[in-house]
Design a protein around this motif. Structure first.
Motif, PDB file in Angstrom:
ATOM      1  N   GLU A   1      28.039-151.789  42.446  1.00  0.00           N
ATOM      2  CA  GLU A   1      27.257-151.490  43.635  1.00  0.00           C
ATOM      3  C   GLU A   1      28.138-150.642  44.554  1.00  0.00           C
ATOM      4  O   GLU A   1      29.300-150.980  44.785  1.00  0.00           O
ATOM      5  CB  GLU A   1      26.857-152.797  44.331  1.00  0.00           C
ATOM      6  CG  GLU A   1      25.964-152.612  45.536  1.00  0.00           C
ATOM      7  CD  GLU A   1      24.601-152.022  45.203  1.00  0.00           C
ATOM      8  OE1 GLU A   1      24.035-152.388  44.150  1.00  0.00           O
ATOM      9  OE2 GLU A   1      24.111-151.185  45.981  1.00  0.00           O
TER      10      GLU A   1
ATOM     11  N   VAL B   1      29.694-149.513  47.762  1.00  0.00           N
ATOM     12  CA  VAL B   1      29.924-149.994  49.132  1.00  0.00           C
ATOM     13  C   VAL B   1      30.847-148.992  49.812  1.00  0.00           C
ATOM     14  O   VAL B   1      32.009-148.841  49.419  1.00  0.00           O
ATOM     15  CB  VAL B   1      30.586-151.390  49.140  1.00  0.00           C
ATOM     16  CG1 VAL B   1      30.784-151.876  50.574  1.00  0.00           C
ATOM     17  CG2 VAL B   1      29.768-152.387  48.344  1.00  0.00           C
ATOM     18  N   PRO B   2      30.342-148.272  50.799  1.00  0.00           N
ATOM     19  CA  PRO B   2      31.182-147.258  51.456  1.00  0.00           C
ATOM     20  C   PRO B   2      32.250-147.888  52.337  1.00  0.00           C
ATOM     21  O   PRO B   2      32.104-149.022  52.780  1.00  0.00           O
ATOM     22  CB  PRO B   2      30.179-146.472  52.301  1.00  0.00           C
ATOM     23  CG  PRO B   2      29.079-147.432  52.578  1.00  0.00           C
ATOM     24  CD  PRO B   2      28.996-148.351  51.376  1.00  0.00           C
TER      25      PRO B   2
ATOM     26  N   VAL C   1      33.212-146.690  55.251  1.00  0.00           N
ATOM     27  CA  VAL C   1      32.596-146.701  56.574  1.00  0.00           C
ATOM     28  C   VAL C   1      31.083-146.751  56.363  1.00  0.00           C
ATOM     29  O   VAL C   1      30.541-145.929  55.622  1.00  0.00           O
ATOM     30  CB  VAL C   1      32.953-145.419  57.367  1.00  0.00           C
ATOM     31  CG1 VAL C   1      32.287-145.439  58.733  1.00  0.00           C
ATOM     32  CG2 VAL C   1      34.464-145.272  57.485  1.00  0.00           C
ATOM     33  N   PRO C   2      30.396-147.705  56.980  1.00  0.00           N
ATOM     34  CA  PRO C   2      28.952-147.821  56.776  1.00  0.00           C
ATOM     35  C   PRO C   2      28.232-146.491  57.032  1.00  0.00           C
ATOM     36  O   PRO C   2      28.517-145.799  58.003  1.00  0.00           O
ATOM     37  CB  PRO C   2      28.528-148.865  57.810  1.00  0.00           C
ATOM     38  CG  PRO C   2      29.749-149.683  58.027  1.00  0.00           C
ATOM     39  CD  PRO C   2      30.908-148.738  57.879  1.00  0.00           C
ATOM     40  N   ASN C   3      27.317-146.160  56.129  1.00  0.00           N
ATOM     41  CA  ASN C   3      26.485-144.963  56.256  1.00  0.00           C
ATOM     42  C   ASN C   3      27.254-143.651  56.177  1.00  0.00           C
ATOM     43  O   ASN C   3      26.735-142.605  56.555  1.00  0.00           O
ATOM     44  CB  ASN C   3      25.660-144.988  57.544  1.00  0.00           C
ATOM     45  CG  ASN C   3      24.711-146.162  57.554  1.00  0.00           C
ATOM     46  OD1 ASN C   3      24.051-146.442  56.554  1.00  0.00           O
ATOM     47  ND2 ASN C   3      24.671-146.884  58.657  1.00  0.00           N
ATOM     48  N   GLU C   4      28.492-143.729  55.699  1.00  0.00           N
ATOM     49  CA  GLU C   4      29.239-142.493  55.486  1.00  0.00           C
ATOM     50  C   GLU C   4      29.812-142.495  54.076  1.00  0.00           C
ATOM     51  O   GLU C   4      30.154-143.548  53.546  1.00  0.00           O
ATOM     52  CB  GLU C   4      30.390-142.370  56.492  1.00  0.00           C
ATOM     53  CG  GLU C   4      29.921-141.995  57.892  1.00  0.00           C
ATOM     54  CD  GLU C   4      31.094-141.801  58.841  1.00  0.00           C
ATOM     55  OE1 GLU C   4      32.211-141.494  58.378  1.00  0.00           O
ATOM     56  OE2 GLU C   4      30.877-141.976  60.050  1.00  0.00           O
TER      57      GLU C   4
ATOM     58  N   TYR D   1      22.794-141.363  54.543  1.00  0.00           N
ATOM     59  CA  TYR D   1      24.251-141.305  54.608  1.00  0.00           C
ATOM     60  C   TYR D   1      24.702-139.956  55.147  1.00  0.00           C
ATOM     61  O   TYR D   1      24.080-138.933  54.882  1.00  0.00           O
ATOM     62  CB  TYR D   1      24.871-141.456  53.216  1.00  0.00           C
ATOM     63  CG  TYR D   1      24.885-142.855  52.660  1.00  0.00           C
ATOM     64  CD1 TYR D   1      25.951-143.712  52.911  1.00  0.00           C
ATOM     65  CD2 TYR D   1      23.840-143.313  51.858  1.00  0.00           C
ATOM     66  CE1 TYR D   1      25.977-144.989  52.379  1.00  0.00           C
ATOM     67  CE2 TYR D   1      23.857-144.594  51.320  1.00  0.00           C
ATOM     68  CZ  TYR D   1      24.927-145.422  51.585  1.00  0.00           C
ATOM     69  OH  TYR D   1      24.950-146.678  51.051  1.00  0.00           O
TER      70      TYR D   1
ATOM     71  N   ASP E   1      35.933-142.633  49.293  1.00  0.00           N
ATOM     72  CA  ASP E   1      34.937-143.381  48.523  1.00  0.00           C
ATOM     73  C   ASP E   1      34.866-142.927  47.066  1.00  0.00           C
ATOM     74  O   ASP E   1      34.969-143.737  46.156  1.00  0.00           O
ATOM     75  CB  ASP E   1      33.543-143.219  49.167  1.00  0.00           C
ATOM     76  CG  ASP E   1      33.450-143.932  50.505  1.00  0.00           C
ATOM     77  OD1 ASP E   1      33.756-145.135  50.547  1.00  0.00           O
ATOM     78  OD2 ASP E   1      33.080-143.289  51.504  1.00  0.00           O
TER      79      ASP E   1
END
Length: 444
Positions: free
Chosen positions: A13, A15-16, A18-21, A58, A220
RNA sequence: GGUUCCUUAGCCAAGUGGUAAGGCAAUUGACUGCAACUCAGUGAGCACCGGUUCAAAUCCGGUAGGAACCUCCA
């Protein structure tokens, strides 16, 4: 979103950090020649991944480099009796032209080795200071045995590698697996350093550029062709592990190779197809559709059959969209802004399974089928039709495929009406003339 | 020699334990003035052998064939 991580050999899965980046880096070309169609696969695959992320909100920071210092460039420059920068700039421009013609979204940065030299030299200096690199006659080599996890990405252990390694004659290295960070040279472009004049090795630049462009040591996603896994990516990881104790990227993605009629493309086989020729012949849309017709990790074979199939399939997609737009204009339907979120969600869900483009295509075909039925239903439900149409167009956008809506001129509309009138009057000769005229304009 | 991976209808290609998506081609039917477009239908039991399981294309072992990588090719 699930992605196959070459580092773990598992689908994980996403998982970044930084959220949404999303921060992603893909190894770019060594600019000593034009690129062939095999080189366009990573361009298209990772651009599609980027678009897939963006379609889900994103913000993507996407960097790819140009290797503009290399033996091949030097050789080419000597051949042509040109400056290396002339060669490099020529092929950087050519590469950028390919990107543009393939509708690749603009990258966040495209760093070059020649513009990253202070950082590269400093980085090598740090590796020397920390004992991970050693000097031999001005060359600098990386000490592979000092990194515990060396071979992690390619799933090999150092002993097996050593057995298979070709031993270079007169090797100055401690270990045949050690790779050059810096080479002393008397020809070509060179820089001076505390340990001598020369130029950098290939494996260092990507690490340094990632650190510099993203301003952090772990990003990422790191992508590239399967063939770069070893040694290039393995060596990137080794250097990063040495200084920063990180494998640079949380997710390593590798695209499969492209074959031509079942054979690897190579100059010796004489079957190299240049990207610029291929795109000029087929157009960006067909090339992208073709490149995405198999899942990105599988090898992809290009043949007359697969090219024809891609053309036919894409044509079907455009046909139904065109029919909707022509009909809407003829019937003066307007102001419909609906969007079939459910159909689009199905597509995204399919694509989110490790960029499963074949299943994404399937969702497009399913949506097309519904749309074709709706279009032939009387009376038309224009809200529904428009919603399906817009959903398909957005799916195509994620794939980087551009649909151009036909705009009917007054003459077009007249011809449609005349065609219809002639048919009703059973004047089939005249009807066929109008039909042919409209067909020639690509309106039916 | 080592590592990783692949083998699904004529072709392309999903599916990774519960009874084979989708597309191209072919073919039948509907629609059509004819055609194109489109819709509906038809076609594989998943390289082979053996094992585990109530159940396998999917897991395990083997055989055959193929691919990539093992110092700079995306």
């Amino acid at each position: 979103m699930k992605l196959y991580n070459s580092l773990s050999n598992k689908i994980e899965e996403f998982v970044p950090i930084v959220p949404n980046e999303v921060s992603m880096y893909v190894c770019g070309p060594t600019v000593y020649n034009h690129v062939h169609i095999g080189n366009t696969r990573p361009m298209i695959v990772f651009d599609t991944l980027r678009r897939l992320f963006e379609a889900q909100g994103y913000q993507v920071h996407f960097v790819s480099n140009y290797t503009d210092v290399d033996d091949k460039i030097i050789n080419k420059a000597r051949e042509e009796q040109q400056e290396e920068t002339v060669i490099a700039n020529r092929y950087i421009e050519a590469y950028q032209a390919i990107r543009d013609s393939l509708n690749i979204e603009k990258l966040s940065a495209t760093p070059r080795v020649t513009q990253t030299m202070p950082e590269i030299i400093a980085f090598i200096g740090e590796l020397i200071d920390s004992g991970y690199a050693y000097l031999v006659d001005g060359d600098v080599y990386f000490r592979v045995s000092k990194v515990a996890n060396y071979g992690e990405l390619s799933g090999q252990n150092i002993d097996d590698l050593q057995v298979g390694a070709r031993i270079e004659e007169n090797s100055k290295k401690e270990n045949p697996l050690d790779f050059a960070l810096w080479k002393v040279t008397d020809m070509g472009i060179k820089w001076s350093t505390p340990w001598g004049e020369g130029r950098p090795g290939w494996h260092t630049e990507c690490v340094v550029m990632i650190n510099k462009e993203f301003n952090k040591h772990t990003i990422d996603i790191h992508g590239g062709g399967m063939d770069l896994k070893f040694p290039h990516h393995e060596n990137e990881i080794a250097q990063s592990e040495a200084l920063y104790h990180t494998s640079i990227a949380n997710y390593w993605l590798h695209n499969g190779m492209l074959n031509q009629d079942g054979e690897k493309m190579s100059k010796s086989l004489g079957n190299v197809v240049w990207a610029k020729d291929f795109i000029a012949r087929l157009g960006s849309n067909v090339v992208r559709w073709l490149m995405l017709s198999a899942q990105y990790r599988s090898p992809l074979n290009i043949s007359d059959d697969t090219i024809e199939t891609a053309k036919t399939e894409l044509n079907r997609v455009f046909t139904v969209l065109k029919q909707v737009d022509v009909k809407a204009q003829r019937e003066q339907i307007s102001g419909q802004e609906s969007f079939d979120q459910e159909a689009f969600d199905h597509f995204i869900k399919a694509m989110n399974e490790d960029i499963n483009t074949p299943n994404g295509f399937m969702e497009i075909f399913e949506t097309m089928k519904v749309l074709n039925r709706e279009l032939r239903q009387q009376p038309n439900d224009w809200n529904r039709i428009t919603g399906l149409r817009n959903a398909i167009i957005k799916m195509l956008t994620v794939l980087g495929i551009v649909y151009v809506k036909p705009i009917l001129t007054a003459e077009d509309t007249e011809q449609f009406n005349a065609w219809e009138a002639a048919r009703l009057a059973k004047d089939y000769q005249k009807a066929d003339e109008f039909r042919q005229a409209l067909s020639a304009k690509g309106l039916i």
